[in-house]
Write a protein that holds these residues in place. Structure first.
Motif, mmCIF file in Angstrom:
data_model
loop_
_atom_site.group_PDB
_atom_site.id
_atom_site.type_symbol
_atom_site.label_atom_id
_atom_site.label_comp_id
_atom_site.label_asym_id
_atom_site.label_seq_id
_atom_site.Cartn_x
_atom_site.Cartn_y
_atom_site.Cartn_z
ATOM 1 N N LEU A 114 1.425 8.895 -6.212
ATOM 2 C CA LEU A 114 1.248 10.258 -5.706
ATOM 3 C C LEU A 114 2.516 11.097 -5.621
ATOM 4 O O LEU A 114 2.423 12.295 -5.411
ATOM 5 N N PHE A 148 2.380 1.636 -3.488
ATOM 6 C CA PHE A 148 1.390 2.125 -4.446
ATOM 7 C C PHE A 148 1.132 3.612 -4.263
ATOM 8 O O PHE A 148 1.060 4.360 -5.240
ATOM 9 N N LEU A 149 0.995 4.047 -3.019
ATOM 10 C CA LEU A 149 0.800 5.473 -2.784
ATOM 11 C C LEU A 149 1.997 6.282 -3.271
ATOM 12 O O LEU A 149 1.837 7.336 -3.886
ATOM 13 N N ALA A 150 3.198 5.781 -3.005
ATOM 14 C CA ALA A 150 4.401 6.488 -3.453
ATOM 15 C C ALA A 150 4.480 6.524 -4.976
ATOM 16 O O ALA A 150 4.829 7.558 -5.567
ATOM 17 N N GLY A 181 0.818 -1.210 0.000
ATOM 18 C CA GLY A 181 0.000 0.000 0.000
ATOM 19 C C GLY A 181 0.848 1.254 0.000
ATOM 20 O O GLY A 181 0.561 2.215 -0.725
ATOM 21 N N PHE A 182 1.907 1.257 0.812
ATOM 22 C CA PHE A 182 2.816 2.407 0.837
ATOM 23 C C PHE A 182 3.484 2.601 -0.527
ATOM 24 O O PHE A 182 3.587 3.727 -1.025
ATOM 25 N N ASN A 206 8.220 8.192 -7.981
ATOM 26 C CA ASN A 206 7.560 7.092 -8.668
ATOM 27 C C ASN A 206 8.451 6.516 -9.773
ATOM 28 O O ASN A 206 8.514 5.300 -9.950
#
Length: 173
Positions: free
Chosen positions: A149, A144-146, A141-142, A154
């Protein structure tokens, strides 16, 4: 395909002031892009759905994260990975057929995703080895957020995860 091209051209001509040749060209580019990443998209979708299911089913099982952190693609894929990226480089100078281009793109991106999963497992292992008891689902999850966003970071993550997975074949991490 021609029916979709006509629909696209008629819809886009209502919004964009461009001639039909430009709209046909943009349709061709989007179609080639979609076909070039179709198999990797299905592969990553299956991986994510399977991971979410397994992480939910084993949310209280510490052994699941241990097994996940020991995931390896093995040595059998590394030659296909290197050959596919070599062909991608050659493809910049030599013209292949459309079907061959699509096949090469799909194989290369799918193998890259396999090594990205291995890179994720290595990162999870390294974090857990340091004594942090982070769950694989939280790390995913971390990441994917990185990836979605944080511009700049990225690109680093998208390159670093598969590269870490590939380097594991030569450098034990």
């Amino acid at each position: 395909v021609n029916a979709y091209r006509e629909i696209y051209t008629s819809l886009m001509s209502a919004f964009v002031d461009a001639d039909s040749a430009v709209l046909d060209m943009t349709f061709d580019i989007m179609l080639e892009l979609l076909l070039s990443i179709a198999i990797p998209l299905v592969f990553i979708n299956l991986c994510i759905v399977h991971f979410i299911f397994e992480a939910g089913a084993h949310r209280f099982d510490e052994e699941f994260d241990e097994r996940l952190s020991r995931f390896t693609a093995g040595d059998r894929f590394i030659y296909a990975f290197l050959a596919s990226w070599t062909v991608m480089l050659i493809k910049q100078f030599v013209s292949f057929g459309e079907f061959a281009n699509l096949l090469i793109n799909n194989i290369t991106l799918t193998l890259t995703l396999v090594y990205a999963v291995q890179g994720f497992a290595i990162v999870l292992y390294a974090i857990r080895r340091k004594g942090m008891k982070i769950r694989g689902s939280k790390l995913l999850g971390f990441l994917f957020l990185a990836i979605f966003l944080l511009p700049g970071i990225n690109a680093v993550l998208i390159i670093a995860l598969p590269l870490t997975g590939v380097l594991e074949n030569w450098i034990r991490m």
